[in-house]
Enzyme design. Structure first.
Site, PDB file in Angstrom:
ATOM      1  N   GLY A  63      26.296   8.848  66.309  1.00 26.95           N
ATOM      2  CA  GLY A  63      25.233   8.210  65.547  1.00 26.95           C
ATOM      3  C   GLY A  63      24.010   9.095  65.498  1.00 26.95           C
ATOM      4  CB  CYS A  64      20.439   8.274  65.152  1.00 28.37           C
ATOM      5  SG  CYS A  64      18.830   9.072  65.220  1.00 28.37           S
ATOM      6  CG  PHE A  65      20.458  14.255  65.774  1.00 25.40           C
ATOM      7  CD1 PHE A  65      19.286  13.649  65.348  1.00 25.40           C
ATOM      8  CD2 PHE A  65      20.920  15.345  65.048  1.00 25.40           C
ATOM      9  CE1 PHE A  65      18.592  14.107  64.242  1.00 25.40           C
ATOM     10  CE2 PHE A  65      20.232  15.822  63.939  1.00 25.40           C
ATOM     11  CZ  PHE A  65      19.068  15.192  63.531  1.00 25.40           C
TER      12      PHE A  65
END
Length: 242
Positions: A63-65
């Protein structure tokens, strides 16, 4: 909607509510999902041996880093956790392009660690316990698209074998209510993200996005893995913002 067009909106509670509504999620649903995710999963039956000399690297997408990087920056034995892109070519490894979901990249984090302190398997256990929901396909909460997929980019055949065996173990034990969707791929090139994405959790703790989706992961890390938790994050330096 690619997140680059929402960077300003998600800084406010009103903006985050719009994002959640667009993804058919509510604050209650997010809390429920987070509570279900934040539980320690069984350690891998197959792992590398602790105590090898030198440093090792693994690359994880979940997902979002921002959140994945934030978690591993607080893991004892990690010497660097850098946000970036893997799974595509160098030519289009830029945030605006990757956010279209058409480049093959996943938002990823390259983790360098000391194998005398922590093993590859323990890092995967942390990943599956608190850093990502491995049952979601091409999505992590409000972020949708193949760039938000859950993937382990193996850098060696041994890493690939351990990851495959671990996923099979988790599925066989029915650790999650749904099958693990995490892919085991091969690292074909990691490209660092722009400087304004590095250390985002540490630099923007007041962002409603970070507070809702990512800070709870760090809290779960501290609660579930107290001996592996480091209060002082290891920050990335030397990358320009553009």
């Amino acid at each position: 909607m690619p997140r680059h067009s929402r960077l300003t909106a998600i800084a406010s509670a009103a903006g985050l509510a719009v994002v959640l509504a667009a993804g058919a999620l509510t604050f209650g649903a997010v809390r429920s999902q987070a509570e279900a995710l934040n539980k320690i999963v069984p350690a891998p039956s197959l792992d590398e041996k602790l105590g090898a000399a030198g440093t090792e690297t693994l690359i994880l997408a979940g997902g979002c880093f921002w959140g994945v990087q934030g978690v591993f920056q607080h893991v004892h034995g990690v010497t660097e956790a850098m946000s970036g892109y893997d799974g595509g070519s160098a030519a289009n490894a830029q945030y605006e392009t990757v956010s279209t979901g058409t480049t093959g990249h996943a938002e990823s984090v390259r983790i360098t660690y000391d194998p005398k302190i922590i093993t590859y398997g323990k890092l995967l256990q942390i990943y599956f316990s608190v850093a990502t929901d491995p049952t979601q396909v091409n999505q992590q909460y409000p972020d949708t698209g193949s760039q938000y997929r859950s993937e382990i980019f193996a850098t060696t055949p041994e890493q690939a074998a351990i990851a495959h065996a671990y996923i099979a173990q988790l599925n066989q034990s029915k650790t999650y209510a749904a099958p693990v969707a995490t892919i085991v791929g091969q690292n074909t090139g990691f490209y660092p993200a722009e400087g304004y994405h590095q250390n985002y959790l540490t630099l923007h703790p007041d962002s409603d996005y970070i507070a809702t989706f990512d800070l709870p992961k760090v809290g779960a890390l501290q609660k579930l893995f107290p001996t592996d938790f480091s209060a002082q994050p290891i920050l990335v330096t030397g990358i320009k913002s553009s």
